[in-house]
Design a protein around this motif. Structure first.
Motif, short mmCIF file in Angstrom:
data_model
loop_
_atom_site.label_atom_id
_atom_site.label_comp_id
_atom_site.label_asym_id
_atom_site.label_seq_id
_atom_site.Cartn_x
_atom_site.Cartn_y
_atom_site.Cartn_z
N GLY A 24 6.06 4.60 -14.30
CA GLY A 24 6.60 3.29 -13.92
C GLY A 24 5.67 2.45 -13.08
N LYS A 74 5.47 -1.59 -12.97
CA LYS A 74 5.96 -2.24 -11.75
C LYS A 74 4.96 -3.29 -11.24
CE LYS A 74 7.13 -1.03 -6.94
NZ LYS A 74 7.34 0.10 -6.01
N ALA A 101 10.05 -0.56 -15.48
CA ALA A 101 9.74 0.11 -14.21
C ALA A 101 11.00 0.65 -13.56
CB ALA A 101 9.02 -0.85 -13.27
#
Length: 386
Positions: free
Chosen positions: A59, A63, A85
Motif C-alpha cells: 500500500g 498511498k 492504499a
C-alpha cells in the motif's frame, strides 16, 4: 502527508492489483518520501508509479502516489490509488484520512466523513482527522456535531486558535478578538482567491468607498500623507489610497497576504504582524492617516486599538475604517457572529470616539459584501484627531 475512508458502500470499489507479496525497501520508501517532502511532485509521481507496478500489494506506493496527485490538484486521479492504499492497509489511519480528503475535494461529503471517522476509530487522538471532521460537519451545516468536533480538537491541541474560535462561534460565546491562529489560517488559505472572490462573488467595494468618503470629507492633496494601512490584505486599500500617500505602510497578520500586497508595488514598507502590536511600536504623532477596511470584524473589542491610533496620529490626522453593524445590540458593544466575524454597535463606536477624543466627521451606512446574495450591513467612518 496527512490529508483529509471507511465505511460502507462502494467507496473502495477499485480492487488492488494481484501479483507478488513483496514490499518496497526502506531505501525506496525514503526516496519516495524525500521527493514528496521536497515538493518534487513530478519525480514523486514517476517513482511511486514504479513502486505500485513493482509492488502492487504494498500500500505504501499507492498511498504516496495518491497524496502526490492530490497535491498536484488532480483530485479525481488521486482517488483510485488512495482507495487501493486504504484497502491494502486497513489499519493505516493516514491512508483513510487521505482518502477522506480526496472525497472532500470531490464534493462527496458523506464519503469523506465516513473516512475521517474511520481514521479516528483507528487512532482516537489523530488530530488532523478531527480537524477534517469538524470542518466537514460545519460545511454540511451540522453545527451541533461540528461544535463537538471542534471541542475535541481544542482538547487535543489547546493552542489551536482556529478551532477555539470556531468553537466559540458555534457555541455563541463572544470573545474579545479572533486568535492570531484563526486569522492566519483563514487568510493564508484565502490569499490566492481573495481579490476575485471578494470583488466578484461578494461584490466587495469597501476600499474604494472608504477612500472616496475620506476624499469627500478631508480633500487630501496628492502625495501628502504618511499612511498606515491596518490589515492591508492583498493591498486593495493601498491601491486606492496610494495617490494621496507620501509614504504607505501596510501591516497584516497573514504572511501570504503580505506577499500579495508586495506584488502591487504601492507600499514603501510592509510588516507581518498583528495591527495592535504594530501600532504599539510606532512613535507618537508619526502618521497622518490610519485606514482599516473590514479588519475590525476580526478584532471585536476595539478599545486598545483606538487608544493606540490616537497616540500614533498627528494632530489633524484621521482614522478611516469600516465595521459590520451590530443589529439589536441590547447593550452589547460587540458580538461574535455565526460567520466567525465580529459586529460592533453604533453606540459603542460613538462612545469610543468620545472617550478617545476623536471628532466623527463622517458615518455612513453601507453594504460590506453579499453572502449567499444577502447584503451584510456595515458602516464607514472617518474620525478626526484634533
Amino acid at each position: 502527508m496527512n490529508q483529509r475512508s471507511h465505511p460502507q458502500g462502494n467507496i473502495f470499489s477499485p480492487s488492488a492489483p494481484t501479483p507478488t507479496a513483496s514490499h518496497a525497501s526502506d531505501v525506496e520508501r525514503e526516496i519516495a518520501l524525500s521527493h514528496y517532502a521536497a515538493g518534487e511532485l513530478a519525480q514523486a509521481e514517476t517513482f511511486c508509479r514504479g513502486l505500485s507496478q513493482r509492488y502492487p500489494r504494498d500500500g505504501f506506493g499507492w498511498k504516496v502516489l495518491g497524496a502526490t496527485l492530490r497535491r498536484m490538484n488532480q483530485a479525481q486521479a488521486s482517488l483510485e490509488p488512495m482507495q487501493i492504499a486504504a484497502k491494502l492497509m486497513p489499519g493505516d489511519w493516514e491512508a483513510f484520512n487521505n482518502l477522506g480528503t480526496t472525497f472532500d475535494l470531490l464534493a462527496q461529503a458523506e464519503h469523506a466523513q465516513a473516512c475521517f471517522e474511520h481514521a479516528v476509530k483507528l487512532k482516537p487522538d489523530f488530530l488532523e482527522a478531527w480537524r477534517n471532521i469538524a470542518e466537514n460537519l460545519r460545511r454540511q451545516r451540522k453545527l451541533d456535531q461540528a461544535l463537538q468536533a471542534y471541542r475535541r480538537v481544542c482538547a487535543l491541541a489547546p493552542e489551536d486558535g482556529y478551532a477555539r474560535h470556531m468553537a466559540n462561534t458555534l457555541a455563541g460565546e463572544t470573545s474579545e478578538r479572533a486568535p492570531d491562529g484563526y486569522v492566519i489560517k483563514v487568510f493564508d488559505d484565502y490569499a490566492d482567491a481573495f481579490d476575485t472572490h471578494l470583488t466578484t462573488s461578494l461584490q466587495y467595494r469597501v476600499p474604494e468607498e472608504l477612500v472616496a468618503l475620506l476624499a469627500r470629507v478631508a480633500a487630501p492633496a496628492a502625495n501628502t500623507l504618511d499612511v498606515i494601512d491596518l490589515g492591508c490584505g492583498t493591498g486593495l486599500v493601498g491601491a486606492a489610497i496610494a495617490p494621496f500617500s507620501r509614504t504607505l505602510t501596510g501591516v497584516d497578520l497573514s504572511a501570504r497576504m503580505v506577499e500579495k500586497s508586495r506584488e502591487r508595488g504601492v507600499y514603501q514598507r510592509l510588516v507581518c504582524d498583528d495591527v495592535v502590536r504594530m501600532l504599539r511600536l510606532q512613535p507618537d504623532h508619526s502618521a497622518d492617516l490610519l485606514v482599516s477596511a473590514d479588519v475590525f470584524i476580526y478584532i471585536g473589542k476595539l478599545d486598545e486599538l483606538m487608544a493606540e491610533a490616537h497616540r500614533v496620529l498627528r494632530p489633524g490626522g484621521r482614522l478611516a475604517f469600516s465595521i459590520e453593524t451590530l443589529a439589536d445590540a441590547s447593550g452589547q458593544t460587540h458580538r461574535l457572529e455565526r460567520s466567525g466575524r465580529y459586529s460592533q454597535s453604533r453606540a459603542y463606536i460613538e462612545d469610543l470616539a468620545s472617550k478617545g477624543q476623536f471628532v466623527v466627521e463622517a458615518a455612513e451606512p453601507c453594504t460590506l459584501r453579499k453572502e449567499v446574495d444577502v447584503p451584510v450591513p456595515g458602516h464607514l467612518f472617518v474620525w478626526h484627531r484634533p
